[in-house]
Design a protein around this motif. Structure first.
Motif, PDB file in Angstrom:
ATOM      1  N   LEU A 158       0.834  -1.253  -0.102  1.00 17.00           N
ATOM      2  CA  LEU A 158       0.173  -0.128  -0.264  1.00 17.00           C
ATOM      3  C   LEU A 158       0.586   0.957  -0.029  1.00 17.00           C
ATOM      4  CD1 LEU A 158      -2.775   1.125   0.086  1.00 17.00           C
ATOM      5  CD2 LEU A 158      -2.493   1.053   2.505  1.00 17.00           C
ATOM      6  N   VAL A 159       1.561   1.100   0.675  1.00 17.70           N
ATOM      7  CA  VAL A 159       3.638   2.763   1.062  1.00 17.70           C
ATOM      8  C   VAL A 159       3.369   3.016  -0.293  1.00 17.70           C
ATOM      9  CG1 VAL A 159       5.455   3.320   1.863  1.00 17.70           C
ATOM     10  CG2 VAL A 159       3.459   2.472   3.166  1.00 17.70           C
ATOM     11  N   LEU A 160       3.685   1.521  -1.362  1.00 17.67           N
ATOM     12  CA  LEU A 160       4.711   1.955  -3.064  1.00 17.67           C
ATOM     13  C   LEU A 160       3.834   2.585  -3.571  1.00 17.67           C
ATOM     14  CD1 LEU A 160       6.644  -1.547  -2.868  1.00 17.67           C
ATOM     15  CD2 LEU A 160       7.705   1.107  -1.959  1.00 17.67           C
ATOM     16  N   GLN A 161       2.739   1.803  -3.532  1.00 18.28           N
ATOM     17  CA  GLN A 161       1.242   2.637  -4.498  1.00 18.28           C
ATOM     18  C   GLN A 161       1.093   4.095  -4.562  1.00 18.28           C
ATOM     19  OE1 GLN A 161      -2.052  -0.278  -4.006  1.00 18.28           O
ATOM     20  NE2 GLN A 161      -1.097  -2.088  -5.311  1.00 18.28           N
ATOM     21  N   MET A 162       1.125   3.857  -2.725  1.00 16.00           N
ATOM     22  CA  MET A 162       1.049   5.443  -2.574  1.00 16.00           C
ATOM     23  C   MET A 162       2.298   6.817  -3.166  1.00 16.00           C
ATOM     24  SD  MET A 162      -0.697   5.387   1.137  1.00 16.00           S
ATOM     25  CE  MET A 162      -1.300   7.053   1.650  1.00 16.00           C
ATOM     26  N   LEU A 163       3.190   5.875  -2.689  1.00 12.86           N
ATOM     27  CA  LEU A 163       4.256   6.170  -3.839  1.00 12.86           C
ATOM     28  C   LEU A 163       4.184   7.113  -4.608  1.00 12.86           C
ATOM     29  CD1 LEU A 163       7.036   5.018  -1.658  1.00 12.86           C
ATOM     30  CD2 LEU A 163       6.516   7.478  -0.783  1.00 12.86           C
ATOM     31  N   GLU A 200       2.521   8.281   6.273  1.00 13.70           N
ATOM     32  CA  GLU A 200       2.378   8.142   7.553  1.00 13.70           C
ATOM     33  C   GLU A 200       1.323   8.196   8.388  1.00 13.70           C
ATOM     34  OE1 GLU A 200       4.831   9.201  11.479  1.00 13.70           O
ATOM     35  OE2 GLU A 200       4.853  11.046  10.323  1.00 13.70           O
ATOM     36  N   GLN A 201       0.061   9.151   8.102  1.00 16.10           N
ATOM     37  CA  GLN A 201      -1.081   9.582   8.649  1.00 16.10           C
ATOM     38  C   GLN A 201      -2.035   8.385   7.802  1.00 16.10           C
ATOM     39  OE1 GLN A 201      -2.355  11.666  11.672  1.00 16.10           O
ATOM     40  NE2 GLN A 201       0.063  12.109  11.754  1.00 16.10           N
ATOM     41  N   VAL A 202      -1.627   7.679   7.428  1.00 17.84           N
ATOM     42  CA  VAL A 202      -3.454   6.564   6.246  1.00 17.84           C
ATOM     43  C   VAL A 202      -2.764   5.603   7.055  1.00 17.84           C
ATOM     44  CG1 VAL A 202      -4.100   6.054   4.306  1.00 17.84           C
ATOM     45  CG2 VAL A 202      -3.693   8.501   4.892  1.00 17.84           C
ATOM     46  N   THR A 203      -1.361   5.217   6.649  1.00 15.50           N
ATOM     47  CA  THR A 203      -1.136   3.653   7.062  1.00 15.50           C
ATOM     48  C   THR A 203      -1.158   3.210   8.405  1.00 15.50           C
ATOM     49  OG1 THR A 203       1.048   3.499   6.245  1.00 15.50           O
ATOM     50  CG2 THR A 203      -0.258   3.654   4.113  1.00 15.50           C
ATOM     51  N   GLY A 204      -0.123   4.484   9.008  1.00 14.28           N
ATOM     52  CA  GLY A 204       0.115   4.150  10.516  1.00 14.28           C
ATOM     53  C   GLY A 204       1.533   3.598  10.026  1.00 14.28           C
ATOM     54  N   HIS A 237       5.804   4.091   9.715  1.00 16.00           N
ATOM     55  CA  HIS A 237       6.336   5.609  10.483  1.00 16.00           C
ATOM     56  C   HIS A 237       7.066   5.937   9.530  1.00 16.00           C
ATOM     57  CE1 HIS A 237       9.839   7.932  12.477  1.00 16.00           C
ATOM     58  NE2 HIS A 237       8.472   8.018  13.621  1.00 16.00           N
ATOM     59  N   ARG A 238       7.406   7.216   9.153  1.00 11.84           N
ATOM     60  CA  ARG A 238       8.002   7.668   8.169  1.00 11.84           C
ATOM     61  C   ARG A 238       9.585   7.822   7.973  1.00 11.84           C
ATOM     62  NH1 ARG A 238       6.862  11.977  11.948  1.00 11.84           N
ATOM     63  NH2 ARG A 238       8.917  12.835  12.429  1.00 11.84           N
ATOM     64  N   GLN A 239       9.703   7.126   8.721  1.00 18.84           N
ATOM     65  CA  GLN A 239      11.460   6.199   8.564  1.00 18.84           C
ATOM     66  C   GLN A 239      11.583   4.987   7.622  1.00 18.84           C
ATOM     67  OE1 GLN A 239      14.075   8.675   8.967  1.00 18.84           O
ATOM     68  NE2 GLN A 239      13.078   9.827   9.403  1.00 18.84           N
ATOM     69  N   THR A 240      10.163   4.428   8.221  1.00 15.26           N
ATOM     70  CA  THR A 240      10.356   3.523   7.289  1.00 15.26           C
ATOM     71  C   THR A 240       9.874   3.666   5.984  1.00 15.26           C
ATOM     72  OG1 THR A 240       8.872   2.490   9.750  1.00 15.26           O
ATOM     73  CG2 THR A 240       8.968   1.160   7.563  1.00 15.26           C
ATOM     74  N   VAL A 241       8.626   4.619   5.962  1.00 13.55           N
ATOM     75  CA  VAL A 241       8.061   4.665   4.372  1.00 13.55           C
ATOM     76  C   VAL A 241       9.685   5.053   3.906  1.00 13.55           C
ATOM     77  CG1 VAL A 241       6.696   5.876   3.209  1.00 13.55           C
ATOM     78  CG2 VAL A 241       5.775   5.167   5.672  1.00 13.55           C
ATOM     79  N   LEU A 242      10.556   5.697   3.803  1.00 12.16           N
ATOM     80  CA  LEU A 242      11.682   6.212   2.999  1.00 12.16           C
ATOM     81  C   LEU A 242      12.663   4.952   2.974  1.00 12.16           C
ATOM     82  CD1 LEU A 242      12.466  10.018   5.047  1.00 12.16           C
ATOM     83  CD2 LEU A 242      11.560   9.306   2.798  1.00 12.16           C
ATOM     84  N   GLY A 243      12.903   4.697   3.911  1.00 13.46           N
ATOM     85  CA  GLY A 243      13.587   3.070   3.683  1.00 13.46           C
ATOM     86  C   GLY A 243      13.275   2.289   2.752  1.00 13.46           C
ATOM     87  N   TRP A 244      11.639   1.896   2.640  1.00 16.44           N
ATOM     88  CA  TRP A 244      11.058   1.388   1.417  1.00 16.44           C
ATOM     89  C   TRP A 244      11.112   2.440   0.113  1.00 16.44           C
ATOM     90  CZ3 TRP A 244       6.219  -0.090   4.400  1.00 16.44           C
ATOM     91  CH2 TRP A 244       6.364  -0.999   5.836  1.00 16.44           C
ATOM     92  N   LEU A 245      11.244   3.424   0.801  1.00 12.46           N
ATOM     93  CA  LEU A 245      10.805   4.268  -0.612  1.00 12.46           C
ATOM     94  C   LEU A 245      12.660   3.795  -1.084  1.00 12.46           C
ATOM     95  CD1 LEU A 245      11.041   6.398  -2.757  1.00 12.46           C
ATOM     96  CD2 LEU A 245      11.409   8.089  -1.044  1.00 12.46           C
ATOM     97  N   ASN A 246      13.577   4.299  -0.660  1.00 14.12           N
ATOM     98  CA  ASN A 246      15.134   4.064  -1.364  1.00 14.12           C
ATOM     99  C   ASN A 246      15.510   2.377  -1.490  1.00 14.12           C
ATOM    100  OD1 ASN A 246      15.504   6.493  -1.034  1.00 14.12           O
ATOM    101  ND2 ASN A 246      16.451   6.393   1.141  1.00 14.12           N
ATOM    102  N   LYS A 247      14.736   1.638  -0.525  1.00 16.26           N
ATOM    103  CA  LYS A 247      15.239   0.459  -0.938  1.00 16.26           C
ATOM    104  C   LYS A 247      14.476  -0.089  -2.746  1.00 16.26           C
ATOM    105  CE  LYS A 247      15.308  -4.367   1.093  1.00 16.26           C
ATOM    106  NZ  LYS A 247      15.247  -5.632   2.332  1.00 16.26           N
ATOM    107  N   GLN A 248      13.377  -0.161  -2.716  1.00 17.31           N
ATOM    108  CA  GLN A 248      12.516  -0.190  -3.916  1.00 17.31           C
ATOM    109  C   GLN A 248      12.624   0.173  -5.083  1.00 17.31           C
ATOM    110  OE1 GLN A 248      10.039  -2.768  -3.931  1.00 17.31           O
ATOM    111  NE2 GLN A 248      10.472  -2.389  -5.855  1.00 17.31           N
ATOM    112  N   ALA A 249      13.552   1.388  -5.004  1.00 14.00           N
ATOM    113  CA  ALA A 249      14.309   2.369  -5.654  1.00 14.00           C
ATOM    114  C   ALA A 249      15.497   1.273  -6.629  1.00 14.00           C
ATOM    115  CB  ALA A 249      13.822   3.333  -5.215  1.00 14.00           C
TER     116      ALA A 249
END
Length: 233
Positions: A56-61, A71-75, A77-89
């Motif tokens: 869900l986070v990757l689709q929202m990105l 962070e507000q929608v999924t619960g 943490h934003r640092q986890t979101v950024l980590g997933w962003l960089n790892k997936q990229a």
């Protein structure tokens, strides 16, 4: 007495060959998927541990959602979101669908990093209308050096014509015998610019959404390019 049986499927491959695999320190049952070999729990307390949350986070990105909005929608943490962003990229690999193209359109869009005008960043990228794919891109200032870095990425491909606007940096780098200048030749990539601004608020002309780190900024665009080319993440 009524007995209720729950079928546990793997959240990664959705396989049914699932067996119990010990107990976690929290006392919750751990499962193992025989098909893909991944371990999981039936229910997680933290949102960032749920496999469905990452998808869900990757689709929202790639759908114009900001880090704090996610962070507000999924619960998560934003640092986890950024980590997933960089790892997936980092895992995204771009391969041209063809070795030769009749025409490639090149254009540039601008954006900021850290909300400072002196940190203005220009994105030059090449788009092939016949396959609707982004072939290459380059970040930097609006000079011939950034265009030259982009052109080096395209030298291995056989391209009959480069279509750009009348910005002088293009004519200094691209071969003149293959260079067509004019807005009439770049109407397809202008539509892509609109799509990119819709998908990523960082490059909207009037916005208050900026990345604090250039790496996060670049990877966000890389993820959108990958999603546009392959329609998957």
């Amino acid at each position: 007495m009524c007995e209720i049986t729950i079928q546990v499927n793997c959240p990664y491959c959705h396989g049914m060959k699932v067996v119990k695999n010990g107990v976690k320190r929290t006392g919750k049952q751990n499962f193992l998927c025989r098909a893909c070999g991944k371990q999981f729990q039936y229910a997680y307390q933290k949102a960032g541990c749920r496999p469905q949350a990452k998808r869900l986070v990757l689709q929202m990105l790639v759908r114009n959602s900001g880090i704090r909005d996610i962070e507000q929608v999924t619960g998560v943490h934003r640092q986890t979101v950024l980590g997933w962003l960089n790892k997936q990229a980092a895992a995204c690999e771009f391969r041209p669908r063809q070795q030769s193209y009749a025409s490639v359109q090149i254009d540039e869009v601008w954006t900021f990093v850290k909300e400072r005008k002196r940190r203005k960043r220009w994105l030059f990228y090449a788009y092939a209308p016949e396959t609707a794919e982004v072939l290459a891109w380059s970040w930097g200032n609006r000079s011939q050096h950034t265009v030259r870095r982009l052109y080096r990425q395209l030298e291995k491909l056989k391209i009959e014509c480069f279509c750009t606007d009348d910005w002088p940096a293009f004519s200094k780098v691209l071969p003149p015998e293959k260079h067509s200048v004019g807005k009439a030749f770049t109407r397809h990539i202008e539509g892509v610019n609109l799509c990119l601004r819709t998908r990523n608020r960082r490059i909207v002309r009037k916005t208050a959404c900026f990345s604090k780190k250039e790496q996060n900024h670049y990877n966000a665009m890389k993820l959108i390019f990958y999603y546009r080319n392959y329609h998957t993440l």
